[in-house]
Design an enzyme around this catalytic site. Structure first.
Site, PDB file in Angstrom:
ATOM      1  N   THR A   1       0.658  -1.483  -0.341  1.00 30.82           N
ATOM      2  CA  THR A   1      -0.316   0.146  -0.118  1.00 30.82           C
ATOM      3  C   THR A   1       1.093   1.317   0.352  1.00 30.82           C
ATOM      4  OG1 THR A   1      -0.052  -0.378   2.242  1.00 30.82           O
ATOM      5  CG2 THR A   1      -1.940  -0.585   0.842  1.00 30.82           C
ATOM      6  N   LYS A   2       2.239   0.926   0.140  1.00 34.05           N
ATOM      7  CA  LYS A   2       3.235   2.423   0.317  1.00 34.05           C
ATOM      8  C   LYS A   2       2.814   3.322  -0.967  1.00 34.05           C
ATOM      9  CE  LYS A   2       2.901   1.495   4.546  1.00 34.05           C
ATOM     10  NZ  LYS A   2       3.431   0.982   5.115  1.00 34.05           N
ATOM     11  N   ASN A   3       3.656   4.011  -1.083  1.00 31.84           N
ATOM     12  CA  ASN A   3       4.399   4.862  -2.355  1.00 31.84           C
ATOM     13  C   ASN A   3       4.394   4.394  -3.512  1.00 31.84           C
ATOM     14  OD1 ASN A   3       2.934   6.947  -0.541  1.00 31.84           O
ATOM     15  ND2 ASN A   3       3.904   8.848  -1.235  1.00 31.84           N
TER      16      ASN A   3
END
Ligand SMILES: *Cc1c(COP(=O)(O)O)cnc(C)c1O
Length: 393
Positions: free
Chosen positions: A191-193
């Site tokens: 889910t991270k950038n």
């Protein structure tokens, strides 16, 4: 015929944070699978070099997760039993679990009301003879107020280990988070950038990261090989009981592609934030996230805060209403001191950290990722305002 009223809900559920992977990533992974290196090898090396260059970091160490990076950093610093590490209650449990992993005591202190980041004044008040490190978390991607915290670390001779799981890329007073000499841990969770499915990167000074590298791979010294050259490449020395935290070239394949796309991803995140600001800016029942003038926000999360005095429903029902309108949301985070392990071990009462508690009770994270179309964003805004109008006090 009279016009039909506009539909109040979208037909398809809008996921909170799906990954954005393309054909480039697929090709790069397949290329790795067809090569002789599937675990840590040339692509991991290249990803470390590209990442360090991207941030202007002195050095970078690719690992299996951000959690691994934080744990390795604390262990390399020698933080252990008898030591205290000051951190925030408003974080993912990994930031605090790693302090327990090395046998130290997490000392939670409250956050600032605007950014929800670790309060420098609260940090200073919590320093004791046993304090050995400060572990700030750049909450939602908004940089922590680093200058006063680094000043406290200097004055009391404490290590500064940053949890930058949300802060890629973010700037504090012009400097990119992760470009300094102290250990900073990034997450490449799904889910991270930037994602490698699972993965992380520790940045910091080259000498420190070489020691961390040894500890992150069984504590095996590779320099030992050099002492036994002539056919002795099988020989190694174990210098410490280390961990198994290395990144694979399959993960690094994703990372190399994602890093090239990061500027475009971030531009889209900022556009979505501007659309949310335009949509919600005039609604008195909503408090919008801030960006202080001396920072660049990484906009990992868009954390909306409800004003309870303006609404007849609480946060939990607000989320149910958004789910009913097919909008995926989340909450970041259930404060650490409310979780049974920490609550019971350290005898925390919920009111111990009033700013973290009050804001947790009224926060909801809206979808914020580069896959959102303008229509998706319009749907989120319409759904949120629809709920506000239905339950205005
Ligand atoms: C996601 C996250 C982590 C853990 O990252 P992993 O790569 O999954 O270990 C740590 N801290 C915060 C604040 C996070 O959001």
């Amino acid at each position: 015929m009279p016009a039909m009223p506009a539909p109040a809900r979208r037909n398809q559920f809008l996921p909170f944070s799906p990954p954005l992977l393309g054909e480039e990533e697929i090709r790069e992974v397949v290329d790795t699978l067809r090569s002789d290196w599937i675990t840590t090898g040339p692509k991991t090396k290249r990803f470390e070099a590209d990442f360090a260059e991207h941030l202007g970091a002195p050095s970078a160490l690719a690992l299996s997760s951000c959690t691994a990076g934080l744990h390795t950093a604390l262990a390399t610093l020698g933080v252990g039993p008898g030591d205290e590490v000051i951190t925030t209650p408003l974080t993912f449990t990994a930031s605090v679990n790693v302090i327990e992993h090395v046998g130290a005591r997490p000392v939670l202190v409250d956050v600032e009301p605007d950014t929800l980041n670790l309060s420098p004044a609260a940090v200073e008040a919590a320093v004791s003879w046993n304090t050995s490190a400060i572990l700030p978390v750049h909450y939602a991607g908004h940089p922590v107020d680093l200058d006063p915290i680094a000043d406290i670390a200097r004055r009391f001779d404490l290590a500064l280990v940053e949890d930058a799981a949300h802060a890629l890329p973010a700037r504090y007073k012009g400097r990119l988070i992760g470009s300094g000499d102290n250990p900073v841990s990034f997450s490449f969770y799904a889910t991270k950038n930037l994602t490698t499915a699972e993965g992380g990167m520790l940045t910091g000074g080259a000498a420190f990261l070489e020691r961390a590298r040894v500890l992150s791979l069984h504590g095996m010294s590779r320099d030992a090989w050099k002492r036994y050259d002539k056919g002795g490449s099988w020989r190694y020395e174990v210098l410490a009981p280390g961990f198994k935290y290395n990144m694979t070239d399959i993960q690094a394949s994703l990372g190399l592609c994602q890093l090239r796309k990061l500027p475009a991803f971030q531009a889209r995140r900022r556009e979505v934030v501007r659309l949310y600001e335009a949509g919600f800016g005039h609604e008195p029942a909503l408090e919008l996230p801030v960006e202080r003038p001396d920072v660049e926000h990484a906009w990992h999360l868009y954390v909306l805060r409800l004003r309870p005095e303006a609404l007849r429903i609480g946060r939990d029902q607000f989320i149910d209403e958004l789910t009913a309108r097919n909008i995926g949301t989340s909450v970041h985070f259930i404060p650490i001191h409310l979780h049974p392990y920490y609550r019971d071990k350290y005898r925390y009462v919920p009111e111990r950290f009033p700013v973290a508690l009050r804001n947790y009770e009224r926060m909801v994270s809206l979808p914020l990722h580069p896959r959102l179309s303008d229509q998706d964003v319009a749907d989120v805004i319409e759904a949120v305002l629809d709920v506000v109008h239905a339950y205005r006090r």
